[in-house]
Motif scaffolding. Structure first.
Motif, PDB file in Angstrom:
ATOM      1  N   GLU A 145      -7.467  23.994  96.419  1.00  0.00           N
ATOM      2  CA  GLU A 145      -6.381  23.279  95.747  1.00  0.00           C
ATOM      3  C   GLU A 145      -6.854  21.888  95.346  1.00  0.00           C
ATOM      4  OE1 GLU A 145      -3.197  24.220  94.966  1.00  0.00           O
ATOM      5  OE2 GLU A 145      -3.694  26.250  95.619  1.00  0.00           O
ATOM      6  N   LYS A 146      -6.309  21.382  94.260  1.00  0.00           N
ATOM      7  CA  LYS A 146      -6.699  20.071  93.747  1.00  0.00           C
ATOM      8  C   LYS A 146      -6.473  18.995  94.819  1.00  0.00           C
ATOM      9  CE  LYS A 146      -6.087  16.938  89.952  1.00  0.00           C
ATOM     10  NZ  LYS A 146      -6.495  17.014  88.609  1.00  0.00           N
ATOM     11  N   GLY A 147      -7.515  18.246  95.103  1.00  0.00           N
ATOM     12  CA  GLY A 147      -7.436  17.148  96.063  1.00  0.00           C
ATOM     13  C   GLY A 147      -7.641  17.535  97.523  1.00  0.00           C
ATOM     14  N   ALA A 148      -7.736  18.839  97.815  1.00  0.00           N
ATOM     15  CA  ALA A 148      -7.834  19.284  99.206  1.00  0.00           C
ATOM     16  C   ALA A 148      -9.133  18.854  99.879  1.00  0.00           C
ATOM     17  CB  ALA A 148      -7.687  20.802  99.292  1.00  0.00           C
ATOM     18  N   GLY A 149     -10.181  18.619  99.107  1.00  0.00           N
ATOM     19  CA  GLY A 149     -11.464  18.255  99.696  1.00  0.00           C
ATOM     20  C   GLY A 149     -11.870  16.807  99.466  1.00  0.00           C
ATOM     21  N   VAL A 150     -10.942  16.000  98.976  1.00  0.00           N
ATOM     22  CA  VAL A 150     -11.271  14.606  98.668  1.00  0.00           C
ATOM     23  C   VAL A 150     -11.801  13.878  99.899  1.00  0.00           C
ATOM     24  CG1 VAL A 150     -10.247  12.396  97.994  1.00  0.00           C
ATOM     25  CG2 VAL A 150      -9.727  14.438  96.706  1.00  0.00           C
ATOM     26  N   TRP A 151     -11.253  14.184 101.054  1.00  0.00           N
ATOM     27  CA  TRP A 151     -11.672  13.490 102.279  1.00  0.00           C
ATOM     28  C   TRP A 151     -13.147  13.745 102.590  1.00  0.00           C
ATOM     29  CZ3 TRP A 151     -13.350  16.196 106.587  1.00  0.00           C
ATOM     30  CH2 TRP A 151     -13.124  17.580 106.571  1.00  0.00           C
ATOM     31  N   LEU A 152     -13.717  14.829 102.053  1.00  0.00           N
ATOM     32  CA  LEU A 152     -15.134  15.118 102.277  1.00  0.00           C
ATOM     33  C   LEU A 152     -16.051  14.357 101.319  1.00  0.00           C
ATOM     34  CD1 LEU A 152     -14.886  18.955 102.837  1.00  0.00           C
ATOM     35  CD2 LEU A 152     -15.826  17.303 104.453  1.00  0.00           C
ATOM     36  N   THR A 153     -15.510  13.890 100.210  1.00  0.00           N
ATOM     37  CA  THR A 153     -16.354  13.247  99.198  1.00  0.00           C
ATOM     38  C   THR A 153     -16.113  11.749  99.065  1.00  0.00           C
ATOM     39  OG1 THR A 153     -14.756  13.806  97.463  1.00  0.00           O
ATOM     40  CG2 THR A 153     -16.552  15.354  97.835  1.00  0.00           C
ATOM     41  N   VAL A 154     -15.087  11.226  99.703  1.00  0.00           N
ATOM     42  CA  VAL A 154     -14.777   9.799  99.601  1.00  0.00           C
ATOM     43  C   VAL A 154     -15.778   8.980 100.429  1.00  0.00           C
ATOM     44  CG1 VAL A 154     -13.172   9.690 101.559  1.00  0.00           C
ATOM     45  CG2 VAL A 154     -12.845   8.176  99.620  1.00  0.00           C
ATOM     46  N   LEU A 155     -16.069   7.782  99.966  1.00  0.00           N
ATOM     47  CA  LEU A 155     -16.949   6.901 100.736  1.00  0.00           C
ATOM     48  C   LEU A 155     -16.253   6.471 102.018  1.00  0.00           C
ATOM     49  CD1 LEU A 155     -18.388   4.570  97.949  1.00  0.00           C
ATOM     50  CD2 LEU A 155     -19.605   6.320  99.211  1.00  0.00           C
ATOM     51  N   PRO A 156     -16.938   6.500 103.152  1.00  0.00           N
ATOM     52  CA  PRO A 156     -16.311   6.100 104.422  1.00  0.00           C
ATOM     53  C   PRO A 156     -16.211   4.574 104.532  1.00  0.00           C
ATOM     54  CG  PRO A 156     -18.568   6.792 104.798  1.00  0.00           C
ATOM     55  CD  PRO A 156     -18.288   7.001 103.345  1.00  0.00           C
ATOM     56  N   ILE A 157     -15.114   4.008 104.039  1.00  0.00           N
ATOM     57  CA  ILE A 157     -14.905   2.561 104.056  1.00  0.00           C
ATOM     58  C   ILE A 157     -13.955   2.231 105.199  1.00  0.00           C
ATOM     59  CG2 ILE A 157     -14.130   0.563 102.732  1.00  0.00           C
ATOM     60  CD1 ILE A 157     -14.778   2.212 100.185  1.00  0.00           C
ATOM     61  N   GLY A 158     -14.483   1.598 106.232  1.00  0.00           N
ATOM     62  CA  GLY A 158     -13.710   1.293 107.432  1.00  0.00           C
ATOM     63  C   GLY A 158     -12.517   0.392 107.179  1.00  0.00           C
TER      64      GLY A 158
END
Length: 198
Positions: free
Chosen positions: A128-141
């Motif tokens: 689904e659209k957006g379901a994997g965004v958390w895997l590709t976003v930069l880890p900005i604390g």
């Protein structure tokens, strides 16, 4: 790139399969799960390609895309006047289309696998659209976009419908505990937490 070296990537794939992925997931992965993980994130995978499968295909794509430039180098042209950017762009688009076809074929193979079970639904939801965004976003604390090891593993377990370890078998309300129940139970506190986050 060098043609015909896919077998040389065997030790790398072995390390990915038996060391790297288990370190990320927290357990050994099956053949089917490894195949799923090679899919791009937008198609329900993790984007961790199999170098043995991909090396020859990447070589062929490289040859196709750089054909015009290679000819200029072989002819020892002193300028890039003969460089055809449109040809390179077209070759790149063709290679991307071929790759997309291969990915869709791989999804069909996974769907037809008899051992897929509940993983099929999880893969469909992960597409689904957006379901994997958390895997590709930069880890900005500073923005709270960082997961520790257990949070990451739990997120993967939720993504693929795997059992989350160390959760009580019975909820405080007396019903059988599950991920779905935790999300809707009024006694668990998650409903209130989710409401307050909105």
């Amino acid at each position: 790139t060098i043609p015909g070296i896919s077998e040389l990537f065997g030790p790398l794939e072995n390390a990915l399969r038996h060391s790297f992925l288990p370190a990320i997931v927290g357990r050994q992965v099956s053949d089917l799960e490894r195949k799923v993980f090679t899919l791009p994130v937008r198609l329900g995978g993790l984007g961790i390609s199999n170098p043995v499968e991909g090396s020859n295909l990447e070589f062929q794509a490289s040859v196709k895309i750089t054909e015009n430039l290679r000819k200029l180098i072989i002819d020892q042209e002193l300028t890039l006047d003969g460089f055809q950017a449109g040809t390179v762009a077209e070759a790149t688009r063709d290679c991307l289309k071929d790759k997309e076809v291969r990915m869709m074929r791989k999804i069909s193979e996974i769907d037809s696998d008899s051992s897929v079970g509940s993983l099929k639904r999880s893969i469909t939801l992960a597409q689904e659209k957006g379901a994997g965004v958390w895997l590709t976003v930069l880890p900005i604390g500073s923005l709270g976009w960082v997961l520790n090891k257990e949070e990451f593993r739990d997120a993967l377990r939720l993504r693929y419908g795997w059992q989350i370890p160390n959760i009580p078998a019975v909820c405080v309300c007396g019903k059988k505990n599950s991920v779905d129940h935790t999300l809707i139970c009024k006694n668990g506190g998650y409903l209130i937490f989710r409401h307050n986050k909105v």
